[in-house]
Design a protein around this motif. Structure first.
Motif, PDB file in Angstrom:
ATOM      1  N   ALA A   1      57.169  11.607  51.744  1.00  0.00           N
ATOM      2  CA  ALA A   1      55.967  12.435  51.857  1.00  0.00           C
ATOM      3  C   ALA A   1      54.731  11.552  51.968  1.00  0.00           C
ATOM      4  O   ALA A   1      53.833  11.800  52.787  1.00  0.00           O
ATOM      5  CB  ALA A   1      55.845  13.358  50.646  1.00  0.00           C
ATOM      6  N   VAL A   2      54.675  10.506  51.153  1.00  0.00           N
ATOM      7  CA  VAL A   2      53.529   9.588  51.193  1.00  0.00           C
ATOM      8  C   VAL A   2      53.454   8.891  52.546  1.00  0.00           C
ATOM      9  O   VAL A   2      52.367   8.772  53.145  1.00  0.00           O
ATOM     10  CB  VAL A   2      53.624   8.559  50.048  1.00  0.00           C
ATOM     11  CG1 VAL A   2      52.509   7.522  50.169  1.00  0.00           C
ATOM     12  CG2 VAL A   2      53.533   9.250  48.693  1.00  0.00           C
TER      13      VAL A   2
ATOM     14  N   VAL B   1      51.949  21.843  50.471  1.00  0.00           N
ATOM     15  CA  VAL B   1      50.727  21.101  50.798  1.00  0.00           C
ATOM     16  C   VAL B   1      50.975  19.624  50.477  1.00  0.00           C
ATOM     17  O   VAL B   1      51.410  19.287  49.368  1.00  0.00           O
ATOM     18  CB  VAL B   1      49.506  21.614  50.002  1.00  0.00           C
ATOM     19  CG1 VAL B   1      48.317  20.677  50.173  1.00  0.00           C
ATOM     20  CG2 VAL B   1      49.127  23.020  50.458  1.00  0.00           C
ATOM     21  N   LEU B   2      50.717  18.772  51.448  1.00  0.00           N
ATOM     22  CA  LEU B   2      50.803  17.324  51.252  1.00  0.00           C
ATOM     23  C   LEU B   2      49.511  16.813  50.637  1.00  0.00           C
ATOM     24  O   LEU B   2      48.426  17.296  50.978  1.00  0.00           O
ATOM     25  CB  LEU B   2      51.033  16.620  52.587  1.00  0.00           C
ATOM     26  CG  LEU B   2      52.459  16.578  53.130  1.00  0.00           C
ATOM     27  CD1 LEU B   2      52.440  16.344  54.635  1.00  0.00           C
ATOM     28  CD2 LEU B   2      53.266  15.507  52.426  1.00  0.00           C
TER      29      LEU B   2
ATOM     30  N   GLY C   1      51.796  12.628  47.359  1.00  0.00           N
ATOM     31  CA  GLY C   1      53.048  13.367  47.306  1.00  0.00           C
ATOM     32  C   GLY C   1      52.912  14.734  47.931  1.00  0.00           C
ATOM     33  O   GLY C   1      52.119  14.939  48.855  1.00  0.00           O
ATOM     34  N   VAL C   2      53.660  15.693  47.397  1.00  0.00           N
ATOM     35  CA  VAL C   2      53.673  17.032  47.992  1.00  0.00           C
ATOM     36  C   VAL C   2      53.896  18.088  46.919  1.00  0.00           C
ATOM     37  O   VAL C   2      54.563  17.838  45.904  1.00  0.00           O
ATOM     38  CB  VAL C   2      54.785  17.129  49.073  1.00  0.00           C
ATOM     39  CG1 VAL C   2      56.172  16.980  48.453  1.00  0.00           C
ATOM     40  CG2 VAL C   2      54.690  18.408  49.882  1.00  0.00           C
TER      41      VAL C   2
ATOM     42  N   ALA D   1      60.989  12.346  60.196  1.00  0.00           N
ATOM     43  CA  ALA D   1      59.743  12.113  60.927  1.00  0.00           C
ATOM     44  C   ALA D   1      59.350  10.646  60.905  1.00  0.00           C
ATOM     45  O   ALA D   1      58.885  10.098  61.924  1.00  0.00           O
ATOM     46  CB  ALA D   1      58.627  12.973  60.325  1.00  0.00           C
ATOM     47  N   VAL D   2      59.517  10.000  59.754  1.00  0.00           N
ATOM     48  CA  VAL D   2      59.198   8.567  59.664  1.00  0.00           C
ATOM     49  C   VAL D   2      60.105   7.768  60.597  1.00  0.00           C
ATOM     50  O   VAL D   2      59.642   6.885  61.325  1.00  0.00           O
ATOM     51  CB  VAL D   2      59.351   8.075  58.204  1.00  0.00           C
ATOM     52  CG1 VAL D   2      59.240   6.552  58.137  1.00  0.00           C
ATOM     53  CG2 VAL D   2      58.292   8.714  57.317  1.00  0.00           C
TER      54      VAL D   2
END
Length: 263
Positions: free
Chosen positions: A133-134, A209-210, A215-216, A240-241
């Motif tokens: 997430a980060v 929400v990110l 984080g998330v 995604a990364v």
């Protein structure tokens, strides 16, 4: 004083309140007091709540069960939990607790958890410090101002793990575009609340929400749905990364296949 405990100003430590230990005593493994420690222990193995960060909260009708702050999440016990009644909260900064363990502090995420319960009617809210997430927020940040406020991805099977939105029926299709807003981080977690609520208003269909470089937050109608979406989202963040590393776009135009059923 309320009938079941004393009012505290803010969350600076715990007072000697009526313990109401019966609220966190149950042989039912699905009771919120047992589920939160169990979930957090599992999240720890995923690297989501290491270093005492992250946590979870569950709403059971009017009662809200909240993880403590500064506790090793994999070692948390039911007796460590805080409990409050939503109907007794008139000021998010001066919360009334039905149960406050001596010597502890409720999670700094508490006002954000309450936002999910009051604005979305959620039954569970999970906060992780997932490094995927980060990393996604950092990749968005690298795209520059104006392109860093929302994570978008489509045409990936795991998108089907998300509901269509608040008070909407059914789940997203894998062709749909999943959008997760990004808010800026603050020095103190509780100060994120107004920005989380703004993101909820701007993206009424989001279930997460990110928080940039942090984080998330993920919420759902119940524990099962919140956990499912949290796991699906972490999968998508990692994907995604790796897609970015391979030069693959997050958004693509994949024609819909028409099957014999006509769908």
């Amino acid at each position: 004083m309320c009938p079941n405990g004393k009012k505290r100003k803010g969350d600076e430590g715990a007072e000697d309140t009526t313990n109401n230990d019966h609220l966190v005593t149950s042989d039912d493994q699905n009771h919120p007091a047992n589920l939160i420690p169990s979930l957090c222990a599992k999240f720890w193995t995923l690297g989501w709540v290491t270093g005492t960060g992250g946590g979870a909260s569950i709403r059971d009708d009017d009662l809200v069960y909240i993880a403590p702050s500064g506790v090793q999440k994999e070692l948390m016990k039911a007796s460590d939990l805080y409990v409050l009644a939503l109907s007794q909260q008139t000021d998010l900064k001066n919360r009334v607790y039905l149960r406050s363990p001596p010597g502890g502090r409720p999670s700094q995420c508490t006002p954000l958890f309450l936002a999910a319960f009051t604005k979305r009617g959620a039954g569970c809210c999970i906060h992780t410090h997932s490094h995927w997430a980060v990393l996604v927020t950092l990749l968005l940040e690298a795209q520059g101002p104006g392109q860093d406020k929302v994570f978008e991805i489509n045409n990936i099977e795991q998108i089907k793990g998300f509901g269509r939105g608040f008070q909407k029926q059914g789940n997203l299709d894998y062709h749909d575009t999943l959008r997760i807003p990004v808010i800026e981080n603050t020095s103190h977690e509780e100060d994120l609340t107004e920005f989380l609520e703004e993101a909820m208003d701007k993206y009424p269909d989001t279930y997460a929400v990110l928080v940039r470089r942090h984080g998330v937050y993920v919420w759902g109608d119940n524990v099962h749905k919140a956990k499912t979406m949290c796991e699906s989202l972490d999968y998508l963040f990692q994907l995604a990364v790796e897609m970015k590393q391979l030069g693959l776009p997050w958004l693509s135009n994949v024609p819909k296949v028409i099957t014999s059923s006509g769908r």
